[in-house]
Design a protein around this motif. Structure first.
Motif, PDB file in Angstrom:
ATOM      1  N   LYS A  65      -7.776   5.419   2.548  1.00  0.00           N
ATOM      2  CA  LYS A  65      -8.660   5.055   1.432  1.00  0.00           C
ATOM      3  C   LYS A  65      -9.911   4.331   1.911  1.00  0.00           C
ATOM      4  CE  LYS A  65      -8.015   5.662  -2.342  1.00  0.00           C
ATOM      5  NZ  LYS A  65      -8.449   6.797  -3.149  1.00  0.00           N
ATOM      6  N   GLY A  73      -6.765   1.032   5.080  1.00  0.00           N
ATOM      7  CA  GLY A  73      -5.827   1.060   3.975  1.00  0.00           C
ATOM      8  C   GLY A  73      -5.392   2.492   3.722  1.00  0.00           C
ATOM      9  N   VAL A  74      -4.088   2.673   3.590  1.00  0.00           N
ATOM     10  CA  VAL A  74      -3.519   3.987   3.316  1.00  0.00           C
ATOM     11  C   VAL A  74      -2.803   3.932   1.973  1.00  0.00           C
ATOM     12  CG1 VAL A  74      -1.896   5.754   4.088  1.00  0.00           C
ATOM     13  CG2 VAL A  74      -3.220   4.463   5.772  1.00  0.00           C
ATOM     14  N   GLU A  75      -3.170   4.846   1.102  1.00  0.00           N
ATOM     15  CA  GLU A  75      -2.522   4.963  -0.204  1.00  0.00           C
ATOM     16  C   GLU A  75      -1.388   5.977  -0.088  1.00  0.00           C
ATOM     17  OE1 GLU A  75      -4.118   5.635  -4.656  1.00  0.00           O
ATOM     18  OE2 GLU A  75      -4.668   7.199  -3.227  1.00  0.00           O
ATOM     19  N   PHE A  76      -0.188   5.607  -0.563  1.00  0.00           N
ATOM     20  CA  PHE A  76       0.919   6.554  -0.566  1.00  0.00           C
ATOM     21  C   PHE A  76       0.651   7.652  -1.583  1.00  0.00           C
ATOM     22  CE2 PHE A  76       3.502   2.646   0.605  1.00  0.00           C
ATOM     23  CZ  PHE A  76       3.552   2.970   1.947  1.00  0.00           C
ATOM     24  N   GLY A  86       0.897   1.278  -1.025  1.00  0.00           N
ATOM     25  CA  GLY A  86       0.281   1.664   0.230  1.00  0.00           C
ATOM     26  C   GLY A  86       0.536   0.656   1.332  1.00  0.00           C
ATOM     27  N   GLY A 131       0.601   9.860   2.993  1.00  0.00           N
ATOM     28  CA  GLY A 131      -0.455   8.989   2.506  1.00  0.00           C
ATOM     29  C   GLY A 131      -1.815   9.552   2.860  1.00  0.00           C
ATOM     30  N   LYS A 132      -2.856   8.863   2.383  1.00  0.00           N
ATOM     31  CA  LYS A 132      -4.220   9.231   2.770  1.00  0.00           C
ATOM     32  C   LYS A 132      -5.040   7.964   2.952  1.00  0.00           C
ATOM     33  CE  LYS A 132      -6.078  10.012  -1.847  1.00  0.00           C
ATOM     34  NZ  LYS A 132      -6.750  10.927  -2.738  1.00  0.00           N
TER      35      LYS A 132
END
Length: 93
Positions: A55, A71-74, A19, A52-53
């Motif tokens: 988090k 924070g963005v999670e792939f 991410g 991504g989304k």
């Protein structure tokens, strides 16, 4: 980034294989899906498009103004983008 609002000039603070940490003036709700355009420095410079989304999200004061750090999670990362990110993380000083 969602079609509305469009966000330009966000700042990537940290990136890894899982991410990215981003700072910008827009706020997003947790679990908001995003399309990210990531420019990896070169040579060669590479533009990656990743899904991504969000988090988590925090409001902070950065660079003298109110910003949001999140924070963005792939998600659903294609193999070629995984490979480019892994290579960048491995070689970035």
């Amino acid at each position: 980034i969602p079609a509305d609002p469009k966000v330009d000039h966000e700042v990537g603070l940290n990136i890894g294989a899982g991410g990215v940490l981003i700072a910008c003036t827009n706020s997003f709700k947790v679990n908001t899906p995003l399309q990210l355009k990531i420019l990896l420095p070169g040579p060669p410079r590479q533009m990656l498009i990743a899904e991504g989304k969000v988090k988590w999200l925090r409001q902070k004061r950065l660079y003298g103004r109110k910003q949001y750090v999140f924070g963005v999670e792939f998600v659903k990362l294609p193999k070629d983008i995984q490979k480019a990110l892994a290579e960048f993380v491995r070689t970035d000083p």
